[in-house]
Design a protein around this motif. Structure first.
Motif, PDB file in Angstrom:
ATOM      1  N   UNK A  96       0.821  -1.180  -0.032  1.00  0.00           N
ATOM      2  CA  UNK A  96      -0.256  -0.193   0.028  1.00  0.00           C
ATOM      3  C   UNK A  96       0.900   1.351  -0.067  1.00  0.00           C
ATOM      4  N   UNK A  97       2.087   1.088   0.742  1.00  0.00           N
ATOM      5  CA  UNK A  97       2.917   2.331   0.611  1.00  0.00           C
ATOM      6  C   UNK A  97       3.383   2.557  -0.525  1.00  0.00           C
ATOM      7  N   UNK A  98       3.969   1.829  -1.359  1.00  0.00           N
ATOM      8  CA  UNK A  98       4.649   1.929  -2.534  1.00  0.00           C
ATOM      9  C   UNK A  98       3.569   2.408  -3.684  1.00  0.00           C
ATOM     10  N   UNK A  99       2.421   1.538  -3.165  1.00  0.00           N
ATOM     11  CA  UNK A  99       1.121   1.919  -4.414  1.00  0.00           C
ATOM     12  C   UNK A  99       0.766   3.401  -4.154  1.00  0.00           C
ATOM     13  N   UNK A 100       0.847   4.039  -3.134  1.00  0.00           N
ATOM     14  CA  UNK A 100       0.382   5.485  -2.734  1.00  0.00           C
ATOM     15  C   UNK A 100       1.380   6.236  -3.635  1.00  0.00           C
ATOM     16  N   UNK A 101       2.904   6.166  -3.311  1.00  0.00           N
ATOM     17  CA  UNK A 101       3.680   6.671  -4.135  1.00  0.00           C
ATOM     18  C   UNK A 101       3.608   6.752  -5.715  1.00  0.00           C
ATOM     19  N   UNK A 102       3.294   5.467  -6.101  1.00  0.00           N
ATOM     20  CA  UNK A 102       3.217   5.255  -7.464  1.00  0.00           C
ATOM     21  C   UNK A 102       1.962   6.055  -8.086  1.00  0.00           C
ATOM     22  N   UNK A 103       0.949   6.003  -7.408  1.00  0.00           N
ATOM     23  CA  UNK A 103      -0.216   6.710  -7.819  1.00  0.00           C
ATOM     24  C   UNK A 103      -0.238   8.272  -7.675  1.00  0.00           C
ATOM     25  N   UNK A 104       0.413   8.763  -6.957  1.00  0.00           N
ATOM     26  CA  UNK A 104       0.872  10.209  -6.653  1.00  0.00           C
ATOM     27  C   UNK A 104       1.559  10.574  -7.752  1.00  0.00           C
TER      28      UNK A 104
END
Length: 144
Positions: free
Chosen positions: A60-68
């Motif tokens: 989830x943490x890397x997912x947030x970074x990728x989406x941003x």
């Protein structure tokens, strides 16, 4: 007007900005170190790297970074830190040793768009660990 009245809030803003940059560094360290630990743990057969909640939070943490990054959104932690530094009267100049150290390690002199492919590749790496070495699901009974 007393000079100390003005200095106190400025010092507080700078300290708060330093706290945010250290938390930001911890976030990045967890994501990067987490993937390294997962890959090493898979090779070494460490049981804890299959923990579902650890892996879900990590994804989830890397997912947030990728989406941003894909949406062109500046990280909120960076925005908050920059705003607090402006309020302190010292934009982008961390006030403490830890703040300077974390900021120097965290930020590179590249436009955010240049980092997007790297974030996506890293996110893909994390996703691949889910496919090739999935975490154990806590709701499924383990066989002895």
């Amino acid at each position: 007007m007393d000079k100390n009245v003005l200095v106190a809030p400025m010092t507080f803003y700078r300290l708060l900005a330093d706290v945010i940059v250290v938390l930001h560094f911890a976030y990045v360290a967890f994501v990067v170190g987490g993937l390294a630990a997962i890959v090493l743990g898979i090779a070494m057969r460490w049981v804890w790297v299959r923990n579902f909640w650890f892996r879900a939070i990590h994804l989830a943490m890397i997912g947030v970074v990728v989406l941003e990054s894909l949406c062109g959104i500046l990280c909120p932690l960076t925005e908050w830190e920059d705003r607090l530094r402006e309020l302190s009267g010292a934009p982008n100049e961390p006030g403490t040793f830890l703040g300077r150290w974390a900021r120097d390690l965290l930020f590179v002199d590249l436009p955010p768009s240049a980092l997007t492919p790297w974030y996506c590749l890293f996110g893909l790496g994390v996703l691949l660990t889910w496919i090739f070495a999935p975490p154990r699901r806590p709701w499924k009974k383990q066989q002895d």
